[in-house]
Scaffold this motif. Structure first.
Motif: not given
Lengths: 560, 341
Positions: A95-96, A99-100, A103-104, A165, A318-319, A321, A323, A325-326
């Motif tokens: 999964f990790r 899902i990337l 996210i990107k 997310a 840093a993470w 924000e 997150l 947005r997602l």
């Protein structure tokens, strides 16, 4: 007789299916009132396929997606749980990685899918279903089936990804900021974004202004909804208006009046629903400004974002924000996918199926072109190339009478194995951690707070307080009964209901969670929504004055 | 009749790059996009060539290179050559007909703006990037001064660095395709740059605006620490860093000078909130139009009301570094955990 199965292979079979899973839930959002056989066949086969596809592509650690069955026009669902701890761990590692990409490059992926489906629709529409050969027409029908299948793959891959997310964001808000998804400030963060559905809404509002500029206000105001089109045709300016309006519909009107059914006309076939929305905007008068209303909400969001971000420790921002947005995109996706995926595909299904239907009528295989909705694709194939050789009326007759029966008795909300109760069943859903089950189907359970002395208790879908006349709406064709300032009471709402949100002052729904349609749209329009009251449509009657306090999750019936 | 060599900005666009140089083509393209650029005109490469031929400068330069070819690769010689060639060009006055045309265009511009002897900026506009060929004259007033500055910009095509560059790239030393932009000087309240990407992190969700009081030169040259505004594209939320700004670039009697910023303005934001959001809005529109992050220069005119006071003088693709997004991996890890609960 097996020939009459509506969804061969996926008809509900109490003995076998309850042995597989002790709890099956009715999908009341989509299959009440009961589906036509044709539509049920598509939904059960391909929604089911899409969920398992999405869960597998993303390797969701705890679920393999959902299993679906068809019973008397209703869709019943259960979860396919991952059984062993070892398998869960293996899937979590996958999964990790899986899902990337979302996210990107969320926008890149979603825009790519939109392009893909729009390309498919374009190809389907290229065929003139009335002049095509039988073989071409059947081919078009088969491609429509493939498109529907693909649409559900995209749909569920995206939905599982974005909702995951969203849930993480919600958890992190609780952990770092101390608010959850029933909190008004949480809702402010995820609203105030533009999306395709609002863009369509905006076009309708613009058309109300065009109509006024062209001096056509009276045609809208003085005529019944169903007569507006005809009356417009009587004048040159009205004719001009309709010409522009049809161009818009050819672009954006490929949608159904009821989201999950194909037996009602699309806007392209019958612009009455779209024209009545124009009328509603005209009734609001020139001072009403949709842009201003929406801007207010986006300003509020930005303010709230600042407050929330200020509470997040700086090393976590840093993470946090990205997150956020997602998570904000899941609200946009929730709305927008209905336009590009469900509604559009269903419109294509209707278009192709009615093409077949007219062909069948001509050849004498069925009596009315809409009877095609009582057939399933295998039977359409039977007569596809040589409709003159087959008489399908005996199937149509039997299915229609069954369908009429289904309309009379509501399907049970859940089918449970002996000794298994609804609370246990809900517990299974919650424990599955299935993102769609949590965010659309189950939602948070309301807290009953006797000190509020409310008549109904629910959860906050969108913050605010309102008082007004209750309007209980069961199906889409009753939407025109809604008057400015009413409070909408329904089991749940769907995207084709979106335009009435600009008129109503509040919403009460029996079921739903923070990513259900009513909650998302309520937030965008800045009106209070109370969800998960369970008995709203049963306890409230149209015409009663009610007061909703979404912040507290309370509904009061003022004149009992 | 001679070739047309003066173009108004609304006559040109990005496809005129070879004819009028990048800067002018860019100003033309921005005009096409409906962005407000300072009014003015472009002098094309043809103007430069016509001048070189008719004035006799081309011949003199050619023979100079011919005589000194053998030594041209020596750095010292390049400096000397530069000095000599610039002297040759600057000593020539504009041929009569060309001078008339230039004067006529300048008068038309003055008339358009409604200011006689309008102060203009005269900027070089090379068709290809050439280092050290960025001669710019600000606050140029009057016809004869304009003529002088135009020939000086042409001469600036022959800096020592430019000569060395042409040698290195095996380009014809005596030829130098150079256009000139002549545009109204904006009476700048403040000026600066906007990037639609955070250049240090490659974060495409942010717009970075930097500005200082006065003309934009102080920001572009990096001499002072400007005010910085980092705006989030989606939410519009803004992180503002106000730096003490003690120096700014202003007009002098002729050209520009460095001046002290008045005490009470040093720690004030140089942009008002509505100016900032308008700059961000236009920059993201341009980014969406080209589908590429943009690096743009803006100037706020103190004589005009908002929003007419925002002028654009440059728009080009931004350079930025993409950094590996570590937080993506971290987020994926966090997301996987929600299934454990």
């Amino acid at each position: 007789m097996k020939v009459y199965d509506v969804v061969p292979g996926l008809e509900f079979d109490a003995e076998r299916d309850l042995a597989q899973s002790p709890a099956w839930f009715l999908d009341a959002t989509h299959s009440v009132p009961p589906w036509t056989p044709m539509f049920g066949w598509f939904w059960i086969n391909f929604c089911r396929h899409g969920m398992q596809y999405g869960a597998e592509k993303l390797s969701l650690p705890t679920v393999h997606g959902w299993d679906w069955r068809f019973m008397n026009g209703g869709g019943y669902l259960t979860l396919l749980l991952v059984k062993s701890e070892e398998e869960k761990q293996r899937r979590e590692v996958e999964f990790r990685k899986a899902i990337l990409p979302l996210i990107k490059d969320y926008d890149g992926i979603w825009n790519g899918f939109v392009k893909e489906v729009l390309g498919r629709y374009k190809k389907l529409k290229e065929l003139d279903v009335d002049t095509a050969s039988n073989i071409e027409l059947l081919d078009n029908f088969e491609e429509t089936i493939n498109t529907c299948r693909r649409m559900w793959e995209i749909h569920m891959y995206m939905m599982y990804g974005t909702y995951t997310a969203y849930i993480l964001f919600e958890n992190m808000c609780r952990e770092l900021v101390g608010i959850d998804d029933t909190s008004p400030s949480f809702h402010r963060i995820v609203s105030g974004f533009d999306n395709k559905v609002f863009q369509v809404d905006r076009r309708l509002w613009e058309f109300s202004k065009i109509a006024s500029d062209m001096g056509l206000e009276d045609v809208f105001l003085k005529n019944e909804e169903v007569d507006i089109r005809e009356k417009l045709e009587e004048s040159d300016s009205g004719h001009n208006f309709l010409k522009q309006f049809r161009e818009f519909l050819n672009e954006d009107g490929w949608r159904m009046q009821r989201m999950s059914e194909i037996n009602l006309p699309t806007w392209v076939e019958d612009p009455t629903p779209a024209l009545s929305m124009v009328k509603q905007f005209i009734q609001k008068g020139g001072a009403f400004n949709l842009d201003e209303e929406r801007k207010k909400i986006s300003v509020e969001r930005i303010e709230t974002e600042k407050e929330i971000l200020a509470k997040v420790p700086s090393e976590q921002r840093a993470w946090f924000e990205p997150l956020m947005r997602l998570a904000q995109k899941s609200g946009i996706f929730s709305e927008e996918h209905d336009h590009y995926l469900d509604l559009y595909t269903h419109a294509m299904m209707r278009r192709s199926a009615l093409g077949m239907g007219r062909r069948f009528v001509k050849a004498g295989a069925i009596d009315d072109h809409e009877d095609i909705f009582f057939l399933i694709p295998d039977e359409v194939r039977r007569a596809g190339i040589n409709p003159g050789q087959f008489d399908l009326r005996y199937i149509v007759d039997r299915r229609r009478s069954e369908w009429l029966e289904w309309q009379k008795t509501p399907n049970p909300p859940a089918i449970l194995a002996e000794g298994f109760d609804l609370d246990q069943a809900m517990g299974v859903l919650v424990k599955s951690n299935d993102p769609i089950a949590l965010k659309v189907v189950v939602g948070s359970m309301p807290q009953v707070r006797p000190e509020l002395k409310a008549d109904l208790y629910g959860t906050c879908g969108s913050p605010g307080v309102a008082e007004g006349t209750a309007r209980v709406i069961v199906t889409e064709d009753e939407l025109h009964l809604i008057k400015e300032g009413d409070i909408l009471v329904a089991v749940s709402t769907s995207p084709s209901w979106t335009p009435v949100f600009s008129m109503i002052s509040g919403v009460v729904v029996d079921r739903g969670a923070s990513l259900s349609h009513a909650a998302i749209v309520g937030r965008e329009y800045g009106i209070p929504v109370v969800m998960n009251v369970f008995e709203g449509t049963a306890k409230i009657q149209s015409g009663q004055r009610i007061r909703v306090d979404a912040n507290l999750g309370a509904v009061y019936i003022l004149d009992k | 009749m001679a070739k047309k060599w003066i173009y108004w900005f609304d006559e040109i666009g990005s496809d005129f790059n070879d004819l009028v140089g990048k800067k002018c083509a860019n100003l033309g393209e921005m005009t096409k996009l409906g962005m407000k650029v300072p009014p003015g005109f472009a002098i094309s490469v043809d103007g430069y060539e016509q001048f070189m031929e008719e004035s006799g400068a081309a011949k003199e330069i050619q023979s100079y290179f011919h005589e000194n070819r053998a030594m041209m690769s020596l750095v010292g010689k390049q400096v000397e050559a530069s000095r000599e060639i610039r002297r040759i060009i600057e000593s020539k006055s504009l041929p009569k007909e060309m001078a008339q045309e230039l004067r006529h265009s300048y008068e038309t511009l003055c008339h358009q703006v409604g200011i006689p002897d309008l102060a203009v900026a005269v900027r070089s506009s090379g068709a290809v990037s050439m280092p050290g060929q960025m001669e710019t004259y600000l606050n140029v007033r009057g016809k004869s001064e304009l003529e002088r500055k135009v020939t000086q910009v042409w001469a600036s095509a022959f800096t020592a660095r430019a000569i060395a560059f042409r040698l290195e790239k095996n380009m014809d030393i005596a030829k130098a395709p150079i256009g000139v932009a002549v545009l109204k000087m904006v009476n700048a309240k403040c000026a600066g740059v906007v990037l639609t990407v955070q250049p240090t992190t490659g974060n495409l969700n942010k717009v970075v605006v930097e500005g200082n009081w006065g003309l934009g030169e102080s920001v572009v040259s990096g001499e002072i620490t400007p005010d910085q505004f980092i705006v989030d594209k989606a939410s519009g939320s803004c992180e503002t860093t106000i730096s003490p700004k003690n120096k700014m670039v202003c007009y002098g009697q002729v050209g520009t000078r460095v001046a002290e910023v008045p005490k009470h303005l040093q720690c004030e934001a140089c942009l008002a909130p509505d100016e900032l959001s308008e700059i961000v809005r236009i920059a993201t529109d341009v980014e969406n139009y080209f589908n590429l992050p943009q690096d743009m220069e803006w100037v706020i005119d103190q004589d005009l009301p908002f929003p007419e006071n925002i002028y654009w003088v440059q728009a080009r693709p931004a350079k930025y570094s993409k950094v590996e997004q570590d937080e993506s991996v971290y987020l994926a890890d966090l997301m996987s955990r929600i299934f454990r609960m």
